[in-house]
Design an enzyme around this catalytic site. Sequence first.
Site, PDB file in Angstrom:
ATOM      1  N   ASN A 175       0.868  -1.178   0.000  1.00 50.20           N
ATOM      2  CA  ASN A 175       0.000   0.000   0.000  1.00 50.20           C
ATOM      3  C   ASN A 175       0.908   1.232   0.000  1.00 50.20           C
ATOM      4  O   ASN A 175       1.487   1.579   1.023  1.00 50.20           O
ATOM      5  CB  ASN A 175      -0.888  -0.042   1.250  1.00 50.20           C
ATOM      6  N   TRP A 176       1.023   1.860  -1.157  1.00 45.55           N
ATOM      7  CA  TRP A 176       1.949   3.003  -1.275  1.00 45.55           C
ATOM      8  C   TRP A 176       1.399   4.261  -0.611  1.00 45.55           C
ATOM      9  O   TRP A 176       2.103   5.239  -0.468  1.00 45.55           O
ATOM     10  CB  TRP A 176       2.253   3.296  -2.751  1.00 45.55           C
ATOM     11  N   LYS A 177       0.121   4.237  -0.262  1.00 48.33           N
ATOM     12  CA  LYS A 177      -0.537   5.418   0.333  1.00 48.33           C
ATOM     13  C   LYS A 177      -0.299   6.633  -0.562  1.00 48.33           C
ATOM     14  O   LYS A 177      -0.240   6.490  -1.782  1.00 48.33           O
ATOM     15  CB  LYS A 177      -0.067   5.617   1.777  1.00 48.33           C
ATOM     16  N   HIS A 182      -9.613   0.966   4.942  1.00 54.03           N
ATOM     17  CA  HIS A 182      -8.349   1.175   5.649  1.00 54.03           C
ATOM     18  C   HIS A 182      -8.592   2.126   6.821  1.00 54.03           C
ATOM     19  O   HIS A 182      -9.388   3.053   6.713  1.00 54.03           O
ATOM     20  CB  HIS A 182      -7.294   1.746   4.694  1.00 54.03           C
ATOM     21  N   GLU A 214      -5.496  -5.397  10.566  1.00 54.30           N
ATOM     22  CA  GLU A 214      -4.521  -4.341  10.832  1.00 54.30           C
ATOM     23  C   GLU A 214      -4.866  -3.637  12.143  1.00 54.30           C
ATOM     24  O   GLU A 214      -5.700  -2.711  12.151  1.00 54.30           O
ATOM     25  CB  GLU A 214      -4.527  -3.302   9.707  1.00 54.30           C
ATOM     26  N   GLY A 258       2.325   1.864  11.212  1.00 49.36           N
ATOM     27  CA  GLY A 258       3.325   2.935  11.214  1.00 49.36           C
ATOM     28  C   GLY A 258       3.994   3.182  12.552  1.00 49.36           C
ATOM     29  O   GLY A 258       4.701   4.172  12.718  1.00 49.36           O
ATOM     30  N   SER A 295       3.232  -2.249  10.446  1.00 54.50           N
ATOM     31  CA  SER A 295       4.684  -2.268  10.720  1.00 54.50           C
ATOM     32  C   SER A 295       5.364  -3.568  10.284  1.00 54.50           C
ATOM     33  O   SER A 295       6.242  -4.083  10.991  1.00 54.50           O
ATOM     34  CB  SER A 295       4.960  -2.002  12.202  1.00 54.50           C
ATOM     35  N   GLY A 304       2.791  -1.153   4.360  1.00 54.75           N
ATOM     36  CA  GLY A 304       2.810   0.271   4.073  1.00 54.75           C
ATOM     37  C   GLY A 304       4.211   0.750   3.772  1.00 54.75           C
ATOM     38  O   GLY A 304       4.727   0.551   2.676  1.00 54.75           O
TER      39      GLY A 304
HETATM   40  P1  PGA Z   1       2.775   0.249   7.748  1.00 54.37           P
HETATM   41  O1  PGA Z   1       1.328   0.459   7.112  1.00 54.37           O
HETATM   42  O2  PGA Z   1       3.339  -1.011   7.151  1.00 54.37           O
HETATM   43  O3  PGA Z   1       3.553   1.480   7.343  1.00 54.37           O
HETATM   44  O4  PGA Z   1       2.601   0.138   9.226  1.00 54.37           O
HETATM   45  C1  PGA Z   1       0.460  -0.623   6.955  1.00 54.37           C
HETATM   46  C2  PGA Z   1      -0.863  -0.179   6.406  1.00 54.37           C
HETATM   47  O5  PGA Z   1      -1.311   0.929   6.728  1.00 54.37           O
HETATM   48  O6  PGA Z   1      -1.495  -0.905   5.616  1.00 54.37           O
END
Ligand code: PGA
Length: 248
Positions: free
Chosen positions: A11-13, A99, A169, A175, A210, A231
């Site tokens: 997920n590149w956001k 999400h 999640e 994060g 994470s 992420g």
């Molecule tokens: P992260 O994000 O790996 O940076 O914790 C995961 C997500 O939001 O899907």
Amino acid sequence: MSRRRKLVAGNWKMHGRLTSGLSLANELVQRMKAHRNLTTEVVICPPFTLLWPVAEVLSESAIKLGAQDCHPENHGAYTGDISAAMLVDMGCRYVIIGHSERRGAHHENSDLVARKFAAAQQAGLTAILCVGETRAEYDSGKKNEAVETQLRQSLPEKFTAANLVVAYEPVWAIGSGVTPEVSEVEKMHRHIRKVLGPVGEAVQVIYGGSVTPQLAESYLASSEIDGFLIGSVSLNADGFWAVCEKVG
Ligand code: PGA
């Protein structure tokens, strides 16, 4: 051994400009080519602006394209929104819905998520449906109830295992670098399968929050964990690919 196929999704956001996004996609395509025996499904979900150019880069590759959200309607006067059918036009096979960053910052409730799921399904996309408890729910021992409620309310009336991936999640793990024990994730994935009912055993349930290559390696000890939604590490070709290789 579980017969479910493993899946790793990035997920590149809201990251990636044209040059950096294309170069990341290209690097992943090269790695995929060099590892023909990889059996896990690999999906990348760039921002909307990169879907079309990235689709071109992926055209000869086994890596699949996904988006990060969709609108519940097919078309209409919805300024700034993108429908599931439009994502199909862009070459998407997957779409992330629900999400926690959308549930939080955009006040999306589970009813809306269920409508998005139905739209994705109708368009022929596989929904990566995100659920997860908050830190307060975790601390008060309410995580099972919280996830169960969210999941039940986010599912449309009809769905099949073929067009659903559930991403567990925990909101507090996203994060943060703080992650649950593998045994906790395993129990939650079992719980999610139970809530899903008869199709539960066939649904891929992946973990997000994470994820690093090291974490992936330790979580893979559990056959309940069918892969990962990643992420920040997905923005780095080495890191993302290291997870894909661990999954195998
Ligand atoms: P992260 O994000 O790996 O940076 O914790 C995961 C997500 O939001 O899907």
